[in-house]
Design a protein around this motif. Structure first.
Motif, PDB file in Angstrom:
ATOM      1  N   ASP A  25      11.486  -9.305  10.912  1.00 38.58           N
ATOM      2  CA  ASP A  25      11.755  -9.292   9.475  1.00 38.58           C
ATOM      3  C   ASP A  25      11.935  -7.867   8.937  1.00 38.58           C
ATOM      4  OD1 ASP A  25      11.625 -12.065   9.263  1.00 38.58           O
ATOM      5  OD2 ASP A  25       9.432 -12.022   9.010  1.00 38.58           O
ATOM      6  N   GLU A  26      11.242  -6.915   9.525  1.00 43.98           N
ATOM      7  CA  GLU A  26      11.380  -5.530   9.044  1.00 43.98           C
ATOM      8  C   GLU A  26      12.774  -4.989   9.328  1.00 43.98           C
ATOM      9  OE1 GLU A  26       9.307  -1.133   9.704  1.00 43.98           O
ATOM     10  OE2 GLU A  26       8.240  -2.976  10.286  1.00 43.98           O
ATOM     11  N   ILE A 106       8.217   2.022   6.580  1.00 42.40           N
ATOM     12  CA  ILE A 106       8.395   3.474   6.666  1.00 42.40           C
ATOM     13  C   ILE A 106       9.808   3.784   7.150  1.00 42.40           C
ATOM     14  CG2 ILE A 106       7.605   5.598   7.796  1.00 42.40           C
ATOM     15  CD1 ILE A 106       4.855   4.343   8.006  1.00 42.40           C
ATOM     16  N   VAL A 107      10.477   4.705   6.472  1.00 41.64           N
ATOM     17  CA  VAL A 107      11.818   5.144   6.853  1.00 41.64           C
ATOM     18  C   VAL A 107      11.845   6.669   6.808  1.00 41.64           C
ATOM     19  CG1 VAL A 107      12.920   3.054   5.979  1.00 41.64           C
ATOM     20  CG2 VAL A 107      12.679   5.044   4.488  1.00 41.64           C
ATOM     21  N   ASN A 108      12.831   7.229   7.482  1.00 41.64           N
ATOM     22  CA  ASN A 108      13.045   8.667   7.380  1.00 41.64           C
ATOM     23  C   ASN A 108      13.661   9.002   6.029  1.00 41.64           C
ATOM     24  OD1 ASN A 108      12.032   9.380   9.877  1.00 41.64           O
ATOM     25  ND2 ASN A 108      13.996   9.109  10.912  1.00 41.64           N
ATOM     26  N   THR A 109      13.251  10.137   5.482  1.00 42.80           N
ATOM     27  CA  THR A 109      13.714  10.510   4.147  1.00 42.80           C
ATOM     28  C   THR A 109      15.215  10.751   4.113  1.00 42.80           C
ATOM     29  OG1 THR A 109      11.568  11.566   3.844  1.00 42.80           O
ATOM     30  CG2 THR A 109      13.246  12.062   2.215  1.00 42.80           C
ATOM     31  N   SER A 135       8.901   8.508   4.713  1.00 40.09           N
ATOM     32  CA  SER A 135       8.625   7.997   3.368  1.00 40.09           C
ATOM     33  C   SER A 135       8.149   6.559   3.461  1.00 40.09           C
ATOM     34  CB  SER A 135       9.882   8.067   2.491  1.00 40.09           C
ATOM     35  OG  SER A 135      10.297   9.409   2.319  1.00 40.09           O
ATOM     36  N   LEU A 136       7.235   6.218   2.576  1.00 43.39           N
ATOM     37  CA  LEU A 136       6.696   4.866   2.511  1.00 43.39           C
ATOM     38  C   LEU A 136       7.388   4.110   1.391  1.00 43.39           C
ATOM     39  CD1 LEU A 136       4.535   2.797   3.462  1.00 43.39           C
ATOM     40  CD2 LEU A 136       3.025   3.764   1.716  1.00 43.39           C
ATOM     41  N   VAL A 143       8.537   4.701  -3.983  1.00 41.48           N
ATOM     42  CA  VAL A 143       8.724   5.505  -2.779  1.00 41.48           C
ATOM     43  C   VAL A 143       7.688   6.634  -2.809  1.00 41.48           C
ATOM     44  CG1 VAL A 143      10.334   6.867  -1.382  1.00 41.48           C
ATOM     45  CG2 VAL A 143      11.188   5.004  -2.831  1.00 41.48           C
ATOM     46  N   ASN A 144       7.010   6.831  -1.693  1.00 46.69           N
ATOM     47  CA  ASN A 144       5.971   7.856  -1.606  1.00 46.69           C
ATOM     48  C   ASN A 144       6.154   8.617  -0.301  1.00 46.69           C
ATOM     49  OD1 ASN A 144       3.742   9.449  -1.852  1.00 46.69           O
ATOM     50  ND2 ASN A 144       2.239   7.830  -1.550  1.00 46.69           N
TER      51      ASN A 144
END
Length: 430
Positions: A25-26, A106-109, A135-136, A143-144
């Motif tokens: 799902d992700e 989580i992804v790369n900025t 980034s979360l 987004v954090n």
């Protein structure tokens, strides 16, 4: 024909095998948010109305603030701080029920839009958020991202009160050529940050506040490319003037003065107290002047040893500790000079008068008789006694003058020493 059908089947098999279902799902969520054609463009700010600014929350000290070093001689600050940057991207929101309950990932900025925050100091620019920073993403579009930055910066130190001085160093964090009408920075400092200081400073306070940079624009006359008119005082509201908002981080530090008191102030004051004893040594002991010269050499050696510990003066004002040592050295030199004068006066001797030895030669019967005229005459004995008493009186008077000069020198030295202490305390505390 059969060969063509076979090749077609192989190609379809390859295509369908590559475009198979998502792993989980992700992955399906990530493909739906970022990989769908026309779904996401990281060059565009995440606001529905392009005329509205996006709010970016910058939280300093989420994990820790570290003062790694503050070089007093080089006047440079080496520190580290954690930055947490938060904003909202409406395009990155989803319904967790549609993706198996996934609420964050989580992804790369570098795959999404993010504010290009930099730290500005001494012409150098350090990126707060890098492309490789993770980034979360939250399901509601929040987004954090968090990053730890270590940086060198110059810090102009006013060290006139050394070693009781307090310093404030500023660092600017902001955006490059981005007006506040597009991105609005909202700074905040966490109250429960962890502080690490690894040198002889202690933290007094950390403040963070918005800092509006001055508008610096220019007009170009397109008819003449070489004609440039600088706008030094733009009118507020002028569309040509775009203000940018930075964040100013102010770190207030106080020097730990105890070690400098033991290693710099204490020994200098002790040498100054010992130097006062030079006036109480009797002139006949033979070590009065050599004692003062030894103290003077001790001051020279001491100042050479502590030279590395003393900072250079800031703002054209010498450090209070350096002034204290130099004045003590000057007082010791004056005491040695005065001691030399008192020794000369104490040992002053009246030159003796030449005696007149008149000889009378008589010639009698071919023989020469030498007779000293009136050597033991009573009158001449009285004159010799008067001369001796006069010489002793003059010598006694010079010794009294030397003694009183010693006492006067002692009073002046002690007064100058305490005045020096008062000046040092006042300059260090005011």
């Amino acid at each position: 024909m059969n060969r063509a059908v076979l090749w077609l089947g192989l190609m379809c098999r390859v295509v369908f095998s590559q475009a198979g279902p998502p792993w989980n799902d992700e992955q399906r969520l990530l493909e739906g948010l970022l990989d769908a054609p026309g779904r996401y463009d990281r060059r565009v700010r995440p606001v529905k109305n392009a005329t509205h600014p996006i709010d970016v929350h910058v939280i300093v000290g989420q994990e820790r603030i570290a003062i790694l070093s503050l070089d007093s001689r080089q006047q440079s600050l080496y520190s580290a701080a954690s930055f947490s940057v938060q904003w909202e991207d409406e395009r990155l929101s989803w319904n967790p029920d549609d993706y198996g309950g996934v609420e964050y990932m989580i992804v790369n900025t570098n795959e999404i839009w993010y504010p290009r925050l930099i730290m500005r100091k001494d012409g150098a620019r350090i990126g707060v958020i890098g492309d490789s920073t993770e980034s979360l993403l939250m399901y509601n579009g929040k987004v954090n991202t968090m990053n730890m930055i270590e940086y060198h910066s110059s810090c102009f130190l006013k060290q006139g009160k050394f070693p009781f001085d307090s310093q404030t160093c500023d660092v600017l964090v902001g955006l490059t050529t981005t007006p506040d009408s597009l991105v609005r920075l909202l700074p905040r400092l966490t109250k429960d940050y962890q502080l690490n200081i690894v040198n002889d400073w202690k933290l007094l306070d950390v403040t963070i506040e918005p800092f509006k940079l001055k508008c610096a624009n220019f007009e170009v006359d397109h008819s003449d490319v070489t004609s440039v008119e600088w706008v030094t005082s733009p009118v507020i509201g002028d569309p040509r003037c775009m203000f940018t908002i930075d964040i100013r981080i102010s770190i207030s530090l106080q020097r730990e003065w105890v070690a400098y008191t033991y290693s710099v102030i204490g020994p200098s004051a002790l040498l100054g107290i010992i130097a006062a004893a030079i006036f109480w040594l009797p002139p006949d002991c033979g070590e009065k002047l050599s004692f003062g010269v030894s103290l003077l050499l001790g001051f020279v050696v001491f100042q050479t040893l502590v030279q590395e510990a003393l900072p250079e003066g800031g703002n054209g004002e010498p450090p209070a500790a350096l002034s204290f040592i130099v004045i003590n050295f000057f007082l010791c030199g004056c005491s040695v000079l005065l001691t030399a004068v008192t020794l000369i006066l104490h040992n002053w001797e009246v030159p003796e008068k030449k005696k007149n030895n008149n000889k009378v030669f008589c010639v009698n019967l071919g023989s020469t008789i030498s007779q000293e005229e009136n050597n033991y005459d009573l009158g001449r004995d009285g004159d010799a006694l008067e001369d001796e008493i006069s010489k002793e009186t003059v010598a006694t008077n010079w010794k009294r003058i030397a003694h009183r000069l010693d006492m006067l020198g002692f009073v002046l030295y002690v007064g100058g020493f305490f005045v020096n202490i008062i000046i040092f305390v006042m300059s260090a505390t005011n």
